[in-house]
Scaffold this motif. Structure first.
Motif, PDB file in Angstrom:
ATOM      1  N   GLN A 606       0.840  -1.204   0.000  1.00 36.37           N
ATOM      2  CA  GLN A 606       0.000   0.000   0.000  1.00 36.37           C
ATOM      3  C   GLN A 606       0.873   1.252   0.000  1.00 36.37           C
ATOM      4  O   GLN A 606       1.879   1.332   0.701  1.00 36.37           O
ATOM      5  CB  GLN A 606      -0.895  -0.009   1.236  1.00 36.37           C
ATOM      6  N   ALA A 607       0.497   2.257  -0.800  1.00 40.97           N
ATOM      7  CA  ALA A 607       1.253   3.508  -0.848  1.00 40.97           C
ATOM      8  C   ALA A 607       1.150   4.219   0.495  1.00 40.97           C
ATOM      9  O   ALA A 607       0.045   4.417   1.011  1.00 40.97           O
ATOM     10  CB  ALA A 607       0.722   4.394  -1.964  1.00 40.97           C
ATOM     11  N   VAL A 608       2.301   4.610   1.069  1.00 46.10           N
ATOM     12  CA  VAL A 608       2.287   5.249   2.377  1.00 46.10           C
ATOM     13  C   VAL A 608       3.038   6.580   2.410  1.00 46.10           C
ATOM     14  O   VAL A 608       2.711   7.470   3.185  1.00 46.10           O
ATOM     15  CB  VAL A 608       2.853   4.298   3.455  1.00 46.10           C
ATOM     16  N   VAL A 609       4.068   6.729   1.577  1.00 50.94           N
ATOM     17  CA  VAL A 609       4.865   7.959   1.560  1.00 50.94           C
ATOM     18  C   VAL A 609       5.190   8.307   0.111  1.00 50.94           C
ATOM     19  O   VAL A 609       5.453   7.411  -0.697  1.00 50.94           O
ATOM     20  CB  VAL A 609       6.185   7.806   2.348  1.00 50.94           C
ATOM     21  N   VAL A 610       5.178   9.599  -0.205  1.00 47.73           N
ATOM     22  CA  VAL A 610       5.609  10.066  -1.526  1.00 47.73           C
ATOM     23  C   VAL A 610       6.841  10.940  -1.328  1.00 47.73           C
ATOM     24  O   VAL A 610       6.814  11.888  -0.536  1.00 47.73           O
ATOM     25  CB  VAL A 610       4.510  10.871  -2.250  1.00 47.73           C
ATOM     26  N   THR A 611       7.936  10.586  -1.992  1.00 50.67           N
ATOM     27  CA  THR A 611       9.139  11.401  -1.924  1.00 50.67           C
ATOM     28  C   THR A 611       9.410  12.023  -3.288  1.00 50.67           C
ATOM     29  O   THR A 611       8.902  11.552  -4.311  1.00 50.67           O
ATOM     30  CB  THR A 611      10.365  10.572  -1.495  1.00 50.67           C
ATOM     31  N   GLU A 612      10.219  13.055  -3.283  1.00 44.74           N
ATOM     32  CA  GLU A 612      10.599  13.729  -4.530  1.00 44.74           C
ATOM     33  C   GLU A 612      12.125  13.739  -4.608  1.00 44.74           C
ATOM     34  O   GLU A 612      12.802  14.210  -3.701  1.00 44.74           O
ATOM     35  CB  GLU A 612      10.065  15.156  -4.539  1.00 44.74           C
ATOM     36  N   ALA A 613      12.655  13.159  -5.696  1.00 42.48           N
ATOM     37  CA  ALA A 613      14.100  13.113  -5.890  1.00 42.48           C
ATOM     38  C   ALA A 613      14.403  13.092  -7.370  1.00 42.48           C
ATOM     39  O   ALA A 613      13.675  12.480  -8.150  1.00 42.48           O
ATOM     40  CB  ALA A 613      14.699  11.878  -5.214  1.00 42.48           C
ATOM     41  N   MET A 614      15.460  13.760  -7.763  1.00 42.71           N
ATOM     42  CA  MET A 614      15.900  13.801  -9.164  1.00 42.71           C
ATOM     43  C   MET A 614      14.749  14.200 -10.092  1.00 42.71           C
ATOM     44  O   MET A 614      14.496  13.573 -11.111  1.00 42.71           O
ATOM     45  CB  MET A 614      16.514  12.463  -9.569  1.00 42.71           C
ATOM     46  N   LYS A 615      13.985  15.241  -9.652  1.00 46.60           N
ATOM     47  CA  LYS A 615      12.944  15.873 -10.456  1.00 46.60           C
ATOM     48  C   LYS A 615      11.692  15.021 -10.628  1.00 46.60           C
ATOM     49  O   LYS A 615      10.831  15.354 -11.433  1.00 46.60           O
ATOM     50  CB  LYS A 615      13.470  16.255 -11.845  1.00 46.60           C
TER      51      LYS A 615
END
Length: 651
Positions: A606-615
């Motif tokens: 299940q999706a729990v965290v959204v991160t942003e990296a390398m655009k």
């Protein structure tokens, strides 16, 4: 013609522009960030100036600083490459205001095509066919959902500004729309500073075909044929080829005419790409126009024999196009593979690290060469989290598609990279799939061939060959020549019988699988063999190239590449993995969103965290069933690789 230009970019495109300029007798000035002080593009240029820290917003996106350097260096023009400021009309206008030529289209053309929704309205007036959809200004979630329902699912949400697959999601049913919209808007805001999106009908089994256009300041506009860019992951291109398989002269003429009309409608000058989404029956619709040179431009150069960067410099200096439409001739077939630092098996998550080894196939810079490599890095360089994950572009050219395919397969085997995760092995499998081999192309090809690309594979032959090569290298490294005397030798010779050594190996791709145990046997006559179950593999020359870094052995064989870790019995490290209820950051980045709270019950996957990296945004999933007991981060936090984000305990 200019005598000096500034290259406002980095990586392989900056190296490419510098090489073309040098051949033309034009001096170049590189700008670089503190992270790129030793980069290849810095070495390729005649002059180089540091413009700030590693973060693009503090360096490569500093239009004011770049113009200061251009003026101080006496540059007459700025080449923006692709990415960063290449499609920024404000920067283009600032160059012109400073009396410096911008090697690209007029600011008005960039502005007209910079908004996907505005561009589509412009194309409708020019008579260019469009995909049904909503391209207006209203952005309320409920309104956009209503528009999607009116269009009919599946729909495609995409950022109105920018491109490269950022801020783009396919939505197949209504209950997925709101979450997908929020994700698109966050990614669009982070990438382009504009969260405006449009919604279109998602064309099933679409092909992505683009037309290369060129225009001069004297009113001439021509096209240089098409490129098929259908093979994509995460809406980003993986393989591109020219000409498009199955393209007829009639359809090429129609699409070329539409692309030329699109360029003419905005008073275009320079190199540009008009992108179309195409049905399998040949119907095509305008998607967007990229007002710059594209990453995949080498395949067009390969089939035309033209240097498009040279054309850019000549057109920007006021010269007319060197050819008419009737003089453009397409020869042979070309394919480009994007070599990226990423983990295909982990959803193509971008990777970072140092290139410990980078050996490339024999290549030539000649535009119609059988094999060409465009790269901005070399062995010893690092792929950092600050920029994109591209390592190189591998381009092959052949008399026809079959010859190009054969050359690509061979070149991928000859491309040897160690030190970080990369997609070379994935590309080898991809070009060998039935769909790609038979040119059954559409943007869902990778998804359709998922089993062949990611399913359980019988790699027994590769594993045996790689283990044998690694064992041979291990044995070779044990030998320590001594000045004299039989007792000082370390070659394993013994007075009585054969010698046996048991070695345990862990394939790097499957760190949690049971180790592989092999027995290395040396007969009294000195011959070596590896015993693996009932199989016996003689250790002879020609098993493969092996690179060693400590206890890691990378074996490159005629069947492919396998990375192995020798489990040294004298160096037993704690190999215990983190508790299964821990979720850690796979790479440095920012926490974009937390999708759960303490106390929530979650399921594995299940999706729990959204991160942003390398655009890009990356969705992290629960590693197990259970209840969230701790949140160890907040939205907006910058986290290093390996940072613990949350904990889940068995419920």
């Amino acid at each position: 013609m200019f005598t000096k230009i500034l290259i406002a970019n980095r990586g392989e495109i900056a190296c490419r522009v510098a090489a073309t300029a040098r051949r033309m007798g034009v001096r170049t000035v590189a700008v670089y960030s503190e992270a790129d002080a030793q980069a290849r593009h810095v070495q390729a240029c005649d002059e180089a100036v540091c413009i700030g820290p590693a973060s693009p917003r503090d360096s490569y996106l500093r239009a004011d600083r770049i113009l200061e350097v251009a003026k101080a260096a006496g540059a007459q023009a700025v080449h923006p490459g692709y990415g960063f400021l290449s499609e920024n009309e404000g920067f283009a206008q600032a160059c012109l205001d400073a009396g410096i030529a911008f090697i690209g289209p007029p600011p008005s053309a960039i502005a007209a095509m910079g908004s996907k929704s505005a561009a589509k309205a412009l194309m409708a007036r020019a008579g260019v066919p469009l995909v049904p959809g909503y391209h207006g200004d209203r952005q309320e979630p409920d309104f956009l959902l209503a528009q999607a329902e009116a269009i009919g699912f599946p729909v495609l949400i995409k950022a109105s500004a920018g491109g490269g697959g950022k801020g783009m999601r396919i939505v197949r049913q209504a209950d997925e729309f709101t979450a997908a919209l929020a994700s698109c808007q966050r990614e669009a805001q982070a990438s382009f500073g504009d969260q405006h999106v449009l919604v279109e009908r998602y064309v099933t089994q679409p092909r992505h075909i683009e037309i290369q256009v060129f225009a001069d300041a004297h009113g001439q506009v021509i096209h240089l044929g098409e490129r098929d860019c259908s093979v994509q992951r995460r809406h980003q291109k993986v393989l591109e080829e020219a000409p498009a398989p199955g393209m007829t002269p009639e359809l090429r003429a129609q699409m070329g005419a539409a692309a030329v009309a699109a360029a003419q409608s905005v008073g275009y000058v320079g190199a540009g790409t008009v992108e179309f989404i195409c049905e399998q029956d040949g119907r095509f619709y305008f998607m967007e126009m990229n007002t710059r040179l594209q990453v995949e431009h080498p395949v067009t150069e390969a089939i035309t024999g033209l240097d498009l960067v040279e054309w850019q410099l000549r057109v920007a200096s006021g010269e007319p196009l060197p050819l008419t439409q009737a003089q453009v001739c397409l020869q042979g077939h070309a394919i480009e593979a994007r070599i990226c630092a990423e983990q295909p098996e982990a959803g193509f998550l971008p990777a970072i690290g140092a290139l410990r080894t980078m050996r490339t196939p024999e290549a030539s810079a000649f535009r119609m060469a059988p094999v060409r490599i465009d790269s901005g890095v070399a062995a010893g360089d690092a792929i950092s989290p600050h920029y994109d994950s591209m390592i190189a572009k591998l381009i092959v050219h052949g008399a026809d598609r079959q010859q190009a395919l054969e050359r690509l397969a061979t070149a991928l085997l000859d491309l040897q990279i160690t030190g970080l995760h990369h997609n070379v092995d994935f590309l080898q499998r991809l070009v060998g799939t039935r769909s790609f081999q038979t040119a059954q192309l559409d943007t869902a090809l990778i998804e359709r061939e998922h089993e062949a690309l990611f399913g359980v594979r019988d790699e027994t032959a590769l594993t045996r060959l790689a283990l044998a090569a690694a064992c041979q290298r291990w044995w070779h490294d044990q030998q320590h020549p001594a000045p004299s005397g039989p007792w000082a030798q370390g070659d394993g010779w013994a007075l009585h019988g054969e010698q046996r050594r048991v070695l345990r190996w862990q394939p790097s791709a499957t760190p949690h699988a049971p180790p592989i145990t092999v027995t290395l046997v040396q007969a009294r006559d000195g011959r070596l063999a590896m015993h693996m179950g009932d199989a016996v593999v003689p250790l002879t020359t020609g098993l493969g190239q092996v690179d060693r870094d400590g206890d890691t052995f990378d074996a490159f064989t005629r069947l492919g590449h396998l990375s192995l870790r020798w489990l040294n019995p004298l160096n037993v490290a704690d190999a215990a993995s983190a508790p299964t209820g821990q979720l850690t950051a796979p790479m440095p980045g920012k926490v974009a969103a937390l999708l759960v709270a303490v106390g929530d019950v979650v399921r594995a996957g299940q999706a729990v965290v959204v991160t942003e990296a390398m655009k890009m945004e990356h969705t992290l999933c629960a590693p197990r069933d259970g209840r969230v007991t701790e949140l160890l981060c907040r939205a907006g936090d910058q986290v290093p690789e390996g940072a613990e984000l949350l904990r889940i305990e068995s419920d």
